[in-house]
Design a protein around this motif. Structure first.
Motif, PDB file in Angstrom:
ATOM      1  N   GLN A   1       9.561   9.358   5.241  1.00 38.61           N
ATOM      2  CA  GLN A   1       8.382   8.744   5.871  1.00 38.61           C
ATOM      3  C   GLN A   1       8.746   7.620   6.838  1.00 38.61           C
ATOM      4  O   GLN A   1       7.869   6.951   7.389  1.00 38.61           O
ATOM      5  CB  GLN A   1       7.434   8.195   4.798  1.00 38.61           C
ATOM      6  CG  GLN A   1       6.851   9.270   3.897  1.00 38.61           C
ATOM      7  CD  GLN A   1       6.005  10.255   4.681  1.00 38.61           C
ATOM      8  OE1 GLN A   1       5.130   9.861   5.439  1.00 38.61           O
ATOM      9  NE2 GLN A   1       6.294  11.544   4.538  1.00 38.61           N
TER      10      GLN A   1
ATOM     11  N   VAL B   1       5.337  -1.161   2.396  1.00 38.60           N
ATOM     12  CA  VAL B   1       4.897   0.204   2.150  1.00 38.60           C
ATOM     13  C   VAL B   1       6.022   0.985   1.474  1.00 38.60           C
ATOM     14  O   VAL B   1       6.990   1.386   2.129  1.00 38.60           O
ATOM     15  CB  VAL B   1       4.504   0.904   3.474  1.00 38.60           C
ATOM     16  CG1 VAL B   1       3.969   2.295   3.202  1.00 38.60           C
ATOM     17  CG2 VAL B   1       3.470   0.079   4.232  1.00 38.60           C
TER      18      VAL B   1
ATOM     19  N   GLN C   1      -2.290   8.057   8.550  1.00 38.47           N
ATOM     20  CA  GLN C   1      -1.426   7.285   7.653  1.00 38.47           C
ATOM     21  C   GLN C   1      -1.310   5.835   8.134  1.00 38.47           C
ATOM     22  O   GLN C   1      -1.340   4.899   7.327  1.00 38.47           O
ATOM     23  CB  GLN C   1      -0.040   7.939   7.581  1.00 38.47           C
ATOM     24  CG  GLN C   1       0.894   7.232   6.604  1.00 38.47           C
ATOM     25  CD  GLN C   1       2.163   8.025   6.312  1.00 38.47           C
ATOM     26  OE1 GLN C   1       2.291   9.198   6.695  1.00 38.47           O
ATOM     27  NE2 GLN C   1       3.100   7.394   5.644  1.00 38.47           N
TER      28      GLN C   1
ATOM     29  N   LEU D   1       0.849  -1.191   0.000  1.00 43.76           N
ATOM     30  CA  LEU D   1       0.000   0.000   0.000  1.00 43.76           C
ATOM     31  C   LEU D   1       0.876   1.228   0.000  1.00 43.76           C
ATOM     32  O   LEU D   1       1.863   1.288   0.722  1.00 43.76           O
ATOM     33  CB  LEU D   1      -0.909   0.059   1.239  1.00 43.76           C
ATOM     34  CG  LEU D   1      -1.734   1.380   1.234  1.00 43.76           C
ATOM     35  CD1 LEU D   1      -3.195   1.142   1.457  1.00 43.76           C
ATOM     36  CD2 LEU D   1      -1.174   2.429   2.177  1.00 43.76           C
ATOM     37  N   SER D   2       0.499   2.193  -0.829  1.00 44.71           N
ATOM     38  CA  SER D   2       1.159   3.489  -0.718  1.00 44.71           C
ATOM     39  C   SER D   2       0.160   4.595  -0.996  1.00 44.71           C
ATOM     40  O   SER D   2      -0.929   4.349  -1.526  1.00 44.71           O
ATOM     41  CB  SER D   2       2.369   3.599  -1.653  1.00 44.71           C
ATOM     42  OG  SER D   2       3.192   4.663  -1.203  1.00 44.71           O
ATOM     43  N   GLY D   3       0.542   5.804  -0.610  1.00 45.77           N
ATOM     44  CA  GLY D   3      -0.344   6.942  -0.795  1.00 45.77           C
ATOM     45  C   GLY D   3       0.420   8.151  -1.286  1.00 45.77           C
ATOM     46  O   GLY D   3       1.622   8.275  -1.055  1.00 45.77           O
TER      47      GLY D   3
ATOM     48  N   VAL E   1       7.845   3.968   0.412  1.00 45.95           N
ATOM     49  CA  VAL E   1       7.837   5.397   0.755  1.00 45.95           C
ATOM     50  C   VAL E   1       9.259   5.932   0.672  1.00 45.95           C
ATOM     51  O   VAL E   1      10.218   5.171   0.629  1.00 45.95           O
ATOM     52  CB  VAL E   1       7.335   5.672   2.198  1.00 45.95           C
ATOM     53  CG1 VAL E   1       5.839   5.608   2.292  1.00 45.95           C
ATOM     54  CG2 VAL E   1       8.003   4.757   3.207  1.00 45.95           C
TER      55      VAL E   1
ATOM     56  N   ASP F   1      -4.356   4.071   7.061  1.00 44.70           N
ATOM     57  CA  ASP F   1      -4.301   3.758   5.616  1.00 44.70           C
ATOM     58  C   ASP F   1      -3.637   2.409   5.388  1.00 44.70           C
ATOM     59  O   ASP F   1      -4.083   1.587   4.590  1.00 44.70           O
ATOM     60  CB  ASP F   1      -3.441   4.783   4.856  1.00 44.70           C
ATOM     61  CG  ASP F   1      -3.978   6.203   4.906  1.00 44.70           C
ATOM     62  OD1 ASP F   1      -5.161   6.383   5.229  1.00 44.70           O
ATOM     63  OD2 ASP F   1      -3.186   7.145   4.635  1.00 44.70           O
ATOM     64  N   ILE F   2      -2.539   2.236   6.093  1.00 43.34           N
ATOM     65  CA  ILE F   2      -1.715   1.043   5.879  1.00 43.34           C
ATOM     66  C   ILE F   2      -2.372  -0.192   6.500  1.00 43.34           C
ATOM     67  O   ILE F   2      -2.458  -1.255   5.879  1.00 43.34           O
ATOM     68  CB  ILE F   2      -0.322   1.268   6.505  1.00 43.34           C
ATOM     69  CG1 ILE F   2       0.388   2.424   5.788  1.00 43.34           C
ATOM     70  CG2 ILE F   2       0.508  -0.017   6.476  1.00 43.34           C
ATOM     71  CD1 ILE F   2       1.602   2.985   6.536  1.00 43.34           C
TER      72      ILE F   2
ATOM     73  N   VAL G   1      -4.416  10.481  -1.242  1.00 45.45           N
ATOM     74  CA  VAL G   1      -4.804  10.801   0.131  1.00 45.45           C
ATOM     75  C   VAL G   1      -5.293  12.248   0.256  1.00 45.45           C
ATOM     76  O   VAL G   1      -4.610  13.130   0.751  1.00 45.45           O
ATOM     77  CB  VAL G   1      -3.671  10.471   1.142  1.00 45.45           C
ATOM     78  CG1 VAL G   1      -3.466   8.960   1.212  1.00 45.45           C
ATOM     79  CG2 VAL G   1      -2.353  11.129   0.793  1.00 45.45           C
TER      80      VAL G   1
ATOM     81  N   HIS H   1      -5.437  13.667   3.870  1.00 48.97           N
ATOM     82  CA  HIS H   1      -4.170  14.247   4.358  1.00 48.97           C
ATOM     83  C   HIS H   1      -3.957  15.652   3.794  1.00 48.97           C
ATOM     84  O   HIS H   1      -3.332  16.490   4.441  1.00 48.97           O
ATOM     85  CB  HIS H   1      -2.986  13.355   3.980  1.00 48.97           C
ATOM     86  CG  HIS H   1      -2.820  12.167   4.880  1.00 48.97           C
ATOM     87  ND1 HIS H   1      -3.106  10.878   4.483  1.00 48.97           N
ATOM     88  CD2 HIS H   1      -2.405  12.076   6.166  1.00 48.97           C
ATOM     89  CE1 HIS H   1      -2.870  10.045   5.497  1.00 48.97           C
ATOM     90  NE2 HIS H   1      -2.446  10.754   6.526  1.00 48.97           N
TER      91      HIS H   1
ATOM     92  N   TYR I   1      -1.916  13.544  11.606  1.00 52.76           N
ATOM     93  CA  TYR I   1      -1.631  13.069  10.240  1.00 52.76           C
ATOM     94  C   TYR I   1      -1.012  11.660  10.222  1.00 52.76           C
ATOM     95  O   TYR I   1      -1.462  10.785   9.482  1.00 52.76           O
ATOM     96  CB  TYR I   1      -0.711  14.113   9.591  1.00 52.76           C
ATOM     97  CG  TYR I   1      -0.193  13.853   8.204  1.00 52.76           C
ATOM     98  CD1 TYR I   1      -0.508  14.721   7.150  1.00 52.76           C
ATOM     99  CD2 TYR I   1       0.660  12.790   7.917  1.00 52.76           C
ATOM    100  CE1 TYR I   1       0.008  14.516   5.873  1.00 52.76           C
ATOM    101  CE2 TYR I   1       1.166  12.574   6.651  1.00 52.76           C
ATOM    102  CZ  TYR I   1       0.836  13.439   5.632  1.00 52.76           C
ATOM    103  OH  TYR I   1       1.329  13.225   4.374  1.00 52.76           O
TER     104      TYR I   1
ATOM    105  N   GLN J   1      -0.232  12.531  -1.826  1.00 53.03           N
ATOM    106  CA  GLN J   1      -1.137  13.662  -1.625  1.00 53.03           C
ATOM    107  C   GLN J   1      -1.400  14.387  -2.948  1.00 53.03           C
ATOM    108  O   GLN J   1      -0.474  14.612  -3.714  1.00 53.03           O
ATOM    109  CB  GLN J   1      -0.500  14.673  -0.664  1.00 53.03           C
ATOM    110  CG  GLN J   1      -0.367  14.180   0.742  1.00 53.03           C
ATOM    111  CD  GLN J   1      -0.157  15.335   1.706  1.00 53.03           C
ATOM    112  OE1 GLN J   1      -0.892  16.321   1.680  1.00 53.03           O
ATOM    113  NE2 GLN J   1       0.852  15.221   2.534  1.00 53.03           N
TER     114      GLN J   1
END
Ligand code: TRP
Length: 351
Positions: free
Chosen positions: A163, A157, A145, A18-20, A159, A148-149, A54, A57, A141, A22
């Protein structure tokens, strides 16, 4: 255990990722793509990948609602144009899956106030205006996050280095939750994207290519006119001397151009450098400008095409949200039960 279905590889489940990102810019830039997003593209083929835009966020700092909406759609279109394929992965918008906010609340109740206050990104982001000016949303925040994960039981993840601390917090929360309420969450591994392609500002090659740069001339925005980007490459700051070789200390400018060239062409830095042996900076810049234009031209066209078909984009996001929710709701139901919430029973009429 839920079965993980995958169209392209039957048999054992692929690790989940999983990643996000903004939606905070109109356009991704070359640094975003080469540093992180191209890994999203490659990882979708051997992982069960969840990629999340996201937007929740993005409202932790000042923003404009209309611009946020456009950037959320724009980011979606750009990710797809880049090769993030909604048939290979689950691409969705965070606010479409209410479980993110719900799990964030639970996780927030397991996070120490002091623990959150130690997050260096929060400290950095509030260094200028002071913490009194910051929102509670910015403070929590990292908890969002973590949610989310954890909703997706992600194994990995991807990142950036910045992060790492948020991932550590997430891992601490997993330990705490599982210890108190029983094995519930998978412990996610940070997949820190090594700076194999650390892309620098074209005008200030000792600094990272970033939107916070002082001038726009050093950033290659992927949605710029290809000609504009070509020009930026040709006007990149170079170093003294005229020999082309990779040396980040002696030749930060040339090294950056070689890195970009290598990443976009798939050739090694050494191989590219050897091509320009004895030819000087001008040829390198001219050819790289062409490589960049050739990359950007179809990307840009595809993004614009996607944005013009709003119904198609909506359908992609609807499908992504449905797939994400089917996983997230299962995790949340398990969490709610373990933490002692009484299950909400369906209404008489729907029974
Ligand atoms: N904080 C991340 C960043 O700024 C974005 C993000 C939000 C994220 N949720 C995530 C990244 C979950 C990985 C996993 O880059």
């Amino acid at each position: 255990m839920m079965m993980r279905m995958s169209s392209s590889s039957p048999g054992p489940a692929r690790p989940r990722v999983l990643s996000g990102i903004q939606p905070t810019a109109d356009s991704f830039h070359l640094g975003n793509y080469l540093g992180a997003l191209r890994h999203w593209v490659s990882m979708q083929f051997d992982h069960d990948a969840f990629y999340c835009i996201v937007d929740m966020h993005a409202i932790t700092v000042d923003y404009d609602p209309q611009i946020l909406r456009e950037r959320t759609l724009g980011s979606t279109a750009q990710l797809i144009a880049m090769g993030v394929d909604p048939r290979q992965c689950t691409l969705f918008v965070q606010s479409h899956v209410p479980e993110h906010a719900q799990l964030a609340w639970v996780m927030g109740c397991l996070t120490g106030f002091g623990e959150a206050a130690r997050m260096t990104q929060f400290k950095d982001k509030t260094a200028k205006g002071g913490q009194d000016r910051a929102t509670v949303g910015l403070f929590t925040y990292p908890v969002l996050q973590a949610a989310d994960i954890l909703l997706y039981q992600a194994d990995r993840v991807p990142v950036g280095e910045d992060q790492r601390q948020h991932l550590e917090l997430t891992r601490d929360l997993v330990g705490r939750f599982n210890h108190r309420f029983g094995e519930t969450f998978t412990l996610p591994e940070p997949h820190i994207i090594k700076d194999t392609a650390k892309i620098s500002d074209l005008q200030e090659p000792t600094a990272k290519m970033s939107k916070s740069a002082s001038s726009n001339a050093g950033i290659v925005d992927l949605l710029d006119e290809p000609k504009t980007s070509g020009k930026k490459i040709r006007s990149a700051v170079t170093d003294s001397g005229r020999e082309v070789y990779f040396d980040e200390v002696e030749k930060p400018g040339i090294s950056n151009l070689l890195t970009i060239y290598s990443a976009l062409s798939g050739r090694t830095v050494e191989d590219v450098a050897a091509t320009y042996d004895g030819r000087g900076y001008g040829d390198l810049k001219k050819d790289l400008a062409q490589v960049v234009e050739d990359f950007i031209t179809p990307f840009r066209a595809r993004t614009i095409e996607l944005l013009e078909d709003r119904a198609e984009l909506d359908a992609i996001l609807r499908e992504g949200a449905a797939r994400a929710r089917s996983v997230a709701s299962e995790t949340l139901a398990d969490v709610y039960e373990r933490i002692g919430f009484v299950p909400a029973t369906p209404s008489e009429s729907s029974r």
